[in-house]
Each structure stands twice: as structure tokens, then as C-alpha cells.
Design an enzyme around this catalytic site. Structure first.
Site, mmCIF file in Angstrom:
data_model
loop_
_atom_site.group_PDB
_atom_site.id
_atom_site.type_symbol
_atom_site.label_atom_id
_atom_site.label_comp_id
_atom_site.label_asym_id
_atom_site.label_seq_id
_atom_site.Cartn_x
_atom_site.Cartn_y
_atom_site.Cartn_z
ATOM 1 N N ARG A 153 -37.064 -17.532 -23.954
ATOM 2 C CA ARG A 153 -38.082 -17.856 -25.041
ATOM 3 C C ARG A 153 -38.294 -16.488 -26.038
ATOM 4 N NH1 ARG A 153 -40.236 -19.345 -19.970
ATOM 5 N NH2 ARG A 153 -40.687 -21.778 -19.815
ATOM 6 N N LYS A 177 -43.477 -17.926 -18.346
ATOM 7 C CA LYS A 177 -44.637 -18.558 -18.290
ATOM 8 C C LYS A 177 -45.519 -18.294 -16.726
ATOM 9 C CE LYS A 177 -44.248 -21.931 -22.192
ATOM 10 N NZ LYS A 177 -44.468 -23.020 -22.669
ATOM 11 N N HIS A 251 -36.253 -21.340 -30.873
ATOM 12 C CA HIS A 251 -36.313 -22.319 -29.736
ATOM 13 C C HIS A 251 -34.942 -22.989 -29.736
ATOM 14 C CE1 HIS A 251 -38.881 -22.879 -26.368
ATOM 15 N NE2 HIS A 251 -38.966 -24.144 -26.383
ATOM 16 N N ARG A 254 -32.611 -21.445 -27.661
ATOM 17 C CA ARG A 254 -32.879 -21.767 -26.222
ATOM 18 C C ARG A 254 -32.320 -23.246 -25.814
ATOM 19 N NH1 ARG A 254 -36.181 -20.519 -21.776
ATOM 20 N NH2 ARG A 254 -37.675 -22.406 -20.974
ATOM 21 N N HIS A 277 -38.114 -22.947 -16.091
ATOM 22 C CA HIS A 277 -38.948 -24.594 -16.035
ATOM 23 C C HIS A 277 -39.613 -24.690 -14.804
ATOM 24 C CE1 HIS A 277 -36.321 -26.372 -19.443
ATOM 25 N NE2 HIS A 277 -37.365 -25.436 -20.260
ATOM 26 N N TYR A 286 -32.315 -32.362 -20.952
ATOM 27 C CA TYR A 286 -31.324 -31.868 -21.855
ATOM 28 C C TYR A 286 -29.795 -32.652 -21.316
ATOM 29 C CZ TYR A 286 -34.071 -28.017 -23.529
ATOM 30 O OH TYR A 286 -34.855 -27.288 -24.056
#
Length: 307
Positions: A153, A177, A251, A254, A277, A286
Site C-alpha cells: 500500500r 493494517k 493502488h 497493488r 489481506h 483478483y
């Protein structure tokens, strides 16, 4: 109820944000998002509304008000998530007896295919800092290569510190995150671009008499740490009218990393780990993209495809 005192909305929102920062350890960006969402709540219901008096009808009226203002589905759902978390906090600490926010349901999101680049488009983007004397060429080339190579990110790449780099700059431990650490990798083009940039950074600041003590890998031209907004600006210059003329966000690189890995046969759980994730379902979208991409290529290439 806590201390048998009715708490006003503004007072509890402030308390809640402090809790998120000091106890939950949320990032500044996450705190900002919560604050913005809860400001919508206060704007609609009034800052001095008693939290205990707020009903589910009040909350649904807020959602309708946001929708009438043409906010995106994602923004409305962000508001709903913030309100749910806020009311769960209020219930946990006894400020309310019933959590009315539990009755809120998120709205359906339109399905958008994430923007990703083809291999020639990636090559053209990474070539732009070399052929265009726009900003800081070696730094910008390293940013593009490292974003594409790692799937980071933009917030993670600007937080990357020199001491985080390991194994001859081929990998690094980053904090993503939820304050979760993971290892990311940099292939040869990224490592080479990084080496050229770091050497140029040292020479540049030595010539200009700037003391280089910034621990972050990527810095601005004054020697301070580069921000996420700075990276977005850099990309906008190279993909705007002076460059490729096809706007690209950080992004998108990414997304491109993820689709490239999966289309080359990487296991979806490995890609999940590399992207950081929390849920496998986030990564699995994806796989749908790569399937649609193959179908599109087939339809355009096969003689009977368009039929």
C-alpha cells in the site's frame, strides 16, 4: 449506565476516538476516517444529543441523508461501520442499555473491477522517470519499481525505513493494517533502482549541505519523509499530460501486483499473505479478474471469439 450520567454525543465521540488511538492503536488515517464519519452523525443529530436517546430510526435517517447527498456506497458503508463500532463501545462501557446500531445493514456495493496495468503499461510507467526530467528521477523510478514489486500500500511504502530493509534489500518487514507485520519482497529491477536512488540521495544532500537523518527510505527534496499524498502527486505527474496521459493511482500498482501473481499461478493464500489481506475473500476477487481477463483476451484473439 456509566456514572449514572447521560453522555452527550460530542463528548462520547471524543472519548471514543481517544480510545481507538491509545488502546486499539489505530493509525492516524483510520482515526481521521472515524472522526469524519461520526461528524456526519453529529451534523445530522446535533452535537448535544444524548447518546442514550438515539434510536435506530435516527440512524436510518442519517443514512438516508447521506445517500441523498450522493455519497458513494463505500462512503455510506464506512459511516455505518463507524456507527456500529461507536455504539458497541458505548454499550461495552455502559453508556447505553441497548445497542440500536446492531439493526443497521450495509447497502449493496456496485461491483467494480479494480484498475490494473498490463505488462507493457507497467514497463512504460517505470520508464517515465528515466526519460522525463520532471521531479527526482532516481527516487521516482525506485518508488514505481518497489510498489509494483512488493504490492505494498502507498502508506506502507512511505513508512518503510532503511533499517527495515533486509537480505541485500531483497525484502523488508513492514507494518500493515491492524499493526500486523509481514514480509514483502523486491525483485532485481526494484533492488537496482533502490540502490541507484540511495546513492543519489546521499550525494545530493552532501552537495547541498543537508544533514540526512531521515530514517524513511523515501524522502522529499528537502530531506523530510515523503508522504502518501506526495507519492500520489509524483504518479500524477508521470501519468498526466507530461507523461503517459493515462492516470494511475498507487493502488493500481497493488492491483497489478496481485493480478500478475495469480495469473502466473501463485497460490491465492500466498498472495493473501503478501498483500496483508485479513480475509481470503478480499484476495479471491483478483482470481475473478484474471479469469475475466483471460476470457477477454480469448474473445479478442480467437477468430470466432466475437461471435
Amino acid at each position: 449506565m456509566a456514572d449514572n450520567v447521560e453522555k452527550m454525543l460530542y463528548s462520547l465521540v471524543d472519548e471514543f476516538l481517544v480510545y481507538l488511538e491509545s488502546v486499539r492503536g489505530l493509525s492516524a488515517n483510520s482515526i481521521r476516517t472515524y472522526r469524519n464519519d461520526l461528524n456526519h452523525l453529529m451534523e445530522q443529530l446535533g452535537r448535544e444529543k444524548s447518546v442514550a436517546e438515539i434510536t435506530v430510526v435516527d440512524l436510518r435517517n442519517c443514512i438516508a441523508w447521506l445517500s441523498a447527498r450522493k455519497l458513494s456506497s463505500a462512503s455510506v458503508n464506512s459511516f455505518i461501520a463507524a456507527v456500529r463500532t461507536f455504539f458497541a463501545y458505548c454499550r461495552k462501557f455502559g453508556y447505553i442499555e441497548t445497542n440500536v446500531a446492531l439493526e443497521l445493514k450495509t447497502i449493496k456495493m456496485p461491483q467494480h473491477m479494480p484498475r490494473f496495468l498490463t505488462a507493457p503499461e507497467v514497463d512504460e510507467l517505470c520508464r517515465q522517470p528515466v526519460v522525463n526530467e520532471l521531479l527526482w528521477q532516481k527516487r521516482d523510478a525506485a518508488i514505481f519499481e518497489m510498489l509494483y514489486s512488493s504490492g505494498c500500500r502507498v502508506s506502507e511504502i512511505v513508512s518503510l525505513k532503511i533499517h527495515d530493509l533486509q537480505n541485500g534489500n531483497s525484502s523488508a518487514i513492514i507494518t500493515g493494517k491492524g499493526n500486523k507485520d509481514r514480509r514483502v519482497y523486491f525483485e532485481e529491477d526494484a533492488r537496482n533502482a533502490l540502490a541507484l536512488y540511495l546513492e543519489d540521495r546521499k550525494d545530493r544532500f552532501h552537495r547541498e549541505g543537508i544533514e540526512d537523518r531521515t530514517p524513511e527510505v523515501f524522502v522529499n527534496q528537502s530531506g523530510g519523509a515523503l508522504t502518501a499524498g506526495g507519492v500520489r502527486y509524483i504518479l500524477s505527474r508521470y501519468t498526466g499530460s507530461e507523461g503517459t496521459k493515462h492516470h494511475v493511482s498507487p493502488h493500481a500498482l497493488r492491483h497489478t501486483f496481485a493480478t500478475s501473481m495469480l495469473s502466473k499461478g501463485a497460490d491465492v493464500r500466498v498472495v493473501q499473505e503478501m498483500l496483508g489481506h485479513a480475509s481470503i475473500s478480499t484476495t479471491q476477487r483478483y482470481t475473478h479478474i484474471t479469469t475475466e481477463r483471460l476470457i477477454d483476451i480469448y474473445n479478442r484473439a480467437h477468430p470466432h471469439g466475437k461471435k
